[in-house]
Design a protein around this motif. Structure first.
Motif, PDB file in Angstrom:
ATOM      1  N   LYS A 296       0.834  -1.204   0.000  1.00 40.72           N
ATOM      2  CA  LYS A 296       0.000   0.000   0.000  1.00 40.72           C
ATOM      3  C   LYS A 296       0.870   1.257   0.000  1.00 40.72           C
ATOM      4  O   LYS A 296       0.633   2.194  -0.745  1.00 40.72           O
ATOM      5  CB  LYS A 296      -0.924   0.005   1.220  1.00 40.72           C
ATOM      6  CG  LYS A 296      -2.161  -0.878   1.029  1.00 40.72           C
ATOM      7  CD  LYS A 296      -2.821  -1.234   2.346  1.00 40.72           C
ATOM      8  CE  LYS A 296      -3.366  -0.046   3.084  1.00 40.72           C
ATOM      9  NZ  LYS A 296      -4.693   0.373   2.626  1.00 40.72           N
ATOM     10  N   SER A 297       1.894   1.265   0.860  1.00 46.20           N
ATOM     11  CA  SER A 297       2.721   2.470   0.963  1.00 46.20           C
ATOM     12  C   SER A 297       3.483   2.704  -0.334  1.00 46.20           C
ATOM     13  O   SER A 297       3.563   3.833  -0.826  1.00 46.20           O
ATOM     14  CB  SER A 297       3.666   2.386   2.159  1.00 46.20           C
ATOM     15  OG  SER A 297       4.621   1.374   1.926  1.00 46.20           O
ATOM     16  N   LYS A 298       4.041   1.652  -0.922  1.00 42.64           N
ATOM     17  CA  LYS A 298       4.796   1.807  -2.177  1.00 42.64           C
ATOM     18  C   LYS A 298       3.873   2.274  -3.296  1.00 42.64           C
ATOM     19  O   LYS A 298       4.189   3.179  -4.048  1.00 42.64           O
ATOM     20  CB  LYS A 298       5.441   0.470  -2.600  1.00 42.64           C
ATOM     21  CG  LYS A 298       6.584   0.053  -1.748  1.00 42.64           C
ATOM     22  CD  LYS A 298       7.802   0.925  -2.031  1.00 42.64           C
ATOM     23  CE  LYS A 298       8.765   0.850  -0.860  1.00 42.64           C
ATOM     24  NZ  LYS A 298       9.747   1.906  -0.818  1.00 42.64           N
ATOM     25  N   PHE A 299       2.739   1.624  -3.402  1.00 46.87           N
ATOM     26  CA  PHE A 299       1.827   1.932  -4.510  1.00 46.87           C
ATOM     27  C   PHE A 299       1.289   3.364  -4.380  1.00 46.87           C
ATOM     28  O   PHE A 299       1.272   4.115  -5.350  1.00 46.87           O
ATOM     29  CB  PHE A 299       0.675   0.923  -4.558  1.00 46.87           C
ATOM     30  CG  PHE A 299      -0.141   1.054  -5.798  1.00 46.87           C
ATOM     31  CD1 PHE A 299       0.166   0.329  -6.933  1.00 46.87           C
ATOM     32  CD2 PHE A 299      -1.208   1.949  -5.854  1.00 46.87           C
ATOM     33  CE1 PHE A 299      -0.563   0.484  -8.105  1.00 46.87           C
ATOM     34  CE2 PHE A 299      -1.953   2.108  -7.005  1.00 46.87           C
ATOM     35  CZ  PHE A 299      -1.623   1.363  -8.127  1.00 46.87           C
ATOM     36  N   ASP A 300       0.858   3.710  -3.168  1.00 47.28           N
ATOM     37  CA  ASP A 300       0.231   5.023  -2.976  1.00 47.28           C
ATOM     38  C   ASP A 300       1.219   6.150  -3.262  1.00 47.28           C
ATOM     39  O   ASP A 300       0.847   7.214  -3.763  1.00 47.28           O
ATOM     40  CB  ASP A 300      -0.331   5.143  -1.556  1.00 47.28           C
ATOM     41  CG  ASP A 300      -1.528   4.216  -1.371  1.00 47.28           C
ATOM     42  OD1 ASP A 300      -2.020   3.686  -2.393  1.00 47.28           O
ATOM     43  OD2 ASP A 300      -1.960   4.003  -0.223  1.00 47.28           O
ATOM     44  N   LYS A 301       2.495   5.923  -2.949  1.00 46.27           N
ATOM     45  CA  LYS A 301       3.502   6.944  -3.179  1.00 46.27           C
ATOM     46  C   LYS A 301       3.699   7.189  -4.689  1.00 46.27           C
ATOM     47  O   LYS A 301       3.919   8.290  -5.134  1.00 46.27           O
ATOM     48  CB  LYS A 301       4.827   6.470  -2.560  1.00 46.27           C
ATOM     49  CG  LYS A 301       5.555   7.588  -1.815  1.00 46.27           C
ATOM     50  CD  LYS A 301       6.873   7.119  -1.276  1.00 46.27           C
ATOM     51  CE  LYS A 301       6.745   6.605   0.148  1.00 46.27           C
ATOM     52  NZ  LYS A 301       7.955   5.941   0.608  1.00 46.27           N
ATOM     53  N   LEU A 302       3.569   6.111  -5.459  1.00 43.26           N
ATOM     54  CA  LEU A 302       3.934   6.192  -6.879  1.00 43.26           C
ATOM     55  C   LEU A 302       2.776   6.561  -7.808  1.00 43.26           C
ATOM     56  O   LEU A 302       2.986   7.122  -8.870  1.00 43.26           O
ATOM     57  CB  LEU A 302       4.482   4.830  -7.338  1.00 43.26           C
ATOM     58  CG  LEU A 302       5.855   4.438  -6.803  1.00 43.26           C
ATOM     59  CD1 LEU A 302       6.113   2.963  -7.064  1.00 43.26           C
ATOM     60  CD2 LEU A 302       6.932   5.286  -7.449  1.00 43.26           C
ATOM     61  N   HIS A 303       1.566   6.199  -7.424  1.00 43.46           N
ATOM     62  CA  HIS A 303       0.494   6.227  -8.427  1.00 43.46           C
ATOM     63  C   HIS A 303      -0.741   6.987  -7.959  1.00 43.46           C
ATOM     64  O   HIS A 303      -1.791   6.408  -7.740  1.00 43.46           O
ATOM     65  CB  HIS A 303       0.080   4.791  -8.774  1.00 43.46           C
ATOM     66  CG  HIS A 303       1.230   3.935  -9.174  1.00 43.46           C
ATOM     67  ND1 HIS A 303       1.950   4.153 -10.312  1.00 43.46           N
ATOM     68  CD2 HIS A 303       1.792   2.872  -8.571  1.00 43.46           C
ATOM     69  CE1 HIS A 303       2.914   3.242 -10.400  1.00 43.46           C
ATOM     70  NE2 HIS A 303       2.845   2.469  -9.353  1.00 43.46           N
ATOM     71  N   HIS A 304      -0.599   8.299  -7.853  1.00 39.52           N
ATOM     72  CA  HIS A 304      -1.747   9.082  -7.397  1.00 39.52           C
ATOM     73  C   HIS A 304      -2.865   9.078  -8.426  1.00 39.52           C
ATOM     74  O   HIS A 304      -4.025   9.234  -8.104  1.00 39.52           O
ATOM     75  CB  HIS A 304      -1.310  10.523  -7.122  1.00 39.52           C
ATOM     76  CG  HIS A 304      -0.241  10.586  -6.093  1.00 39.52           C
ATOM     77  ND1 HIS A 304      -0.459  10.261  -4.780  1.00 39.52           N
ATOM     78  CD2 HIS A 304       1.078  10.897  -6.188  1.00 39.52           C
ATOM     79  CE1 HIS A 304       0.662  10.375  -4.109  1.00 39.52           C
ATOM     80  NE2 HIS A 304       1.621  10.740  -4.931  1.00 39.52           N
ATOM     81  N   SER A 305      -2.498   8.893  -9.683  1.00 36.43           N
ATOM     82  CA  SER A 305      -3.509   9.036 -10.735  1.00 36.43           C
ATOM     83  C   SER A 305      -4.314   7.752 -10.947  1.00 36.43           C
ATOM     84  O   SER A 305      -5.337   7.771 -11.619  1.00 36.43           O
ATOM     85  CB  SER A 305      -2.833   9.432 -12.042  1.00 36.43           C
ATOM     86  OG  SER A 305      -1.887   8.445 -12.359  1.00 36.43           O
TER      87      SER A 305
END
Ligand SMILES: Cc1ncc(COP(=O)(O)O)c(C=O)c1O
Length: 379
Positions: A296-305
């Motif tokens: 979750k932390s990795k994904f949320d940091k990278l993919h706001h769109s």
């Protein structure tokens, strides 16, 4: 392929599916990095579990390969009854009844408890096995909006007869959790019989993976709870937990329990050994929870769109609208050695097609990090 006149109507249905880019095909497991299976704790691939099952099986000196009958005829054993008591106690219920699968359990339960004049209300995202069980009953049935307490209360107010409510503690296609405490309060207020499917919660939530009903101390508030063994438990089969009266009722009226050959001893031993392993799996569960937070932390940091469905469970979904688009992204990820799968329309509504990532205790942080990064390029 030769299509005869007799099969023309089948081919037409398949052609329609094909035109929608939604034709289902079987693919064998591919040896890629597993972000797809339901083996959340690694039990299905555990050599320790395999060894324990083998040892116990040999020590029983069993000479029957199959159970050779329905539980009501030749297929019952002391072992099955003892196992049911043990499972009920584990989850803090009075009783439980084994089924050959979660699908069987849901169709066997819903088709027999609700009668003509009763009402079954279910969350709109409920699993197909519950829907099929509901269709087999003669009760009136309708859905309420996913996790929407106001809509639920409205629907309950207009229901007739005995009212049953079906929810999942963790939703299989979205990975989010039901607001179970609030749902239980509403059910108590209106005398609704609450049925919770914990297929994706067992082994993941609650002390020693006992599930969310246990974790929230709702055992006394539910009418029945389903646990399946094909996911975190790494084997197969299911139980319905509830009261002794419910168990007796199901033995008498649940057709998918009555009219089928019982699980053979080897399957029962697998379930028993999986529970023994679950009792000692605190570390694996902590690891799994860490992996979920890490993704979750990795994904949320990278993919706001990108749209990701909010979830604390092993199931993390990224919405990529359109069967064709989602298939393309999945094909790219598979080329990079990741076993992820697309969930297509009509399994999910049009526009909500998705990549459904399943996280496991055995996925490494490096694998998760690389996977999370890959979403940038193709989308
Ligand atoms: C929520 C839910 N309920 C029931 C089932 C059916 O369980 P089984 O695979 O044991 O038939 C599944 C999965 O397949 C599921 O995801």
């Amino acid at each position: 392929m030769i299509v005869t006149n007799k099969e023309q109507f089948l081919q037409e249905a398949l052609n329609k599916r094909g035109a929608e880019n939604a034709l289902r095909k079987l693919t064998a497991t591919n040896g890629l990095i597993d972000f797809c299976s339901n083996d959340y704790l690694g039990f299905a691939r555990s050599t320790e579990l395999a060894k324990n099952i083998e040892n116990e099986f040999h020590s029983t000196k069993n000479i029957r390969n199959g159970s050779s009958g329905s539980r009501l005829l030749a297929g019952n054993t002391k072992y099955a009854e003892t196992l049911e008591k043990k499972i009920a106690k584990y989850h803090n219920f009075e009783a439980s009844l084994l089924y050959n699968s979660g699908y069987d359990a849901n169709i066997g339960l819903f088709s027999c408890v609700a009668k003509r004049g009763d009402t079954i209300i279910y969350d709109e995202l409920i699993h197909a096995s519950v829907r099929d069980g509901v269709r087999l009953s003669f009760a009136t049935n309708y859905s309420f909006k996913h996790n929407d307490l106001l809509d639920l209360e409205q629907k309950i107010k207009s229901a007739n007869g005995k009212i049953f409510l079906a929810v999942e503690s963790v939703y299989s296609m979205d990975g989010d959790c039901a607001p179970l405490k609030e749902i239980a309060t509403i059910c108590n207020k209106y005398g609704v019989l609450l049925i919770v499917d914990e297929a994706h919660a067992i082994g993941v939530f609650g002390e020693n993976g006992k599930g969310i009903v246990f974790e929230l101390q709702l055992v006394k508030d539910v009418f029945a709870t389903l646990f399946t063994f094909g996911k975190a438990m790494g084997c197969d089969g299911a139980v319905i937990c509830g009261s002794e009266i419910l168990r007796n009722y199901l033995i008498n009226f649940s057709r998918s329990f009555i009219y089928t050959t019982a699980k053979p001893l080897h399957g029962l031993i697998s379930i028993n050994c999986a529970y023994e392993l679950l009792k000692q799996s605190e570390q694996a569960i902590i690891m799994l929870k860490n992996r979920i937070q890490y993704f979750k932390s990795k994904f949320d940091k990278l993919h706001h769109s990108l749209t990701k469905i909010e979830s604390e469970s092993t199931i993390q979904c990224i919405i990529i609208p359109g069967n064709e688009s989602v298939k393309k992204v999945v094909a790219n990820l598979q080329k990079l050695n990741f076993d992820v799968r697309a969930i297509l329309y009509p399994t999910v509504p049009k526009g909500l097609e998705r990549i459904r990532i399943c996280l496991h205790a055995y996925n490494t942080e490096t694998e998760i990090e690389i996977l999370a990064k890959q979403f940038q390029a193709p989308v």
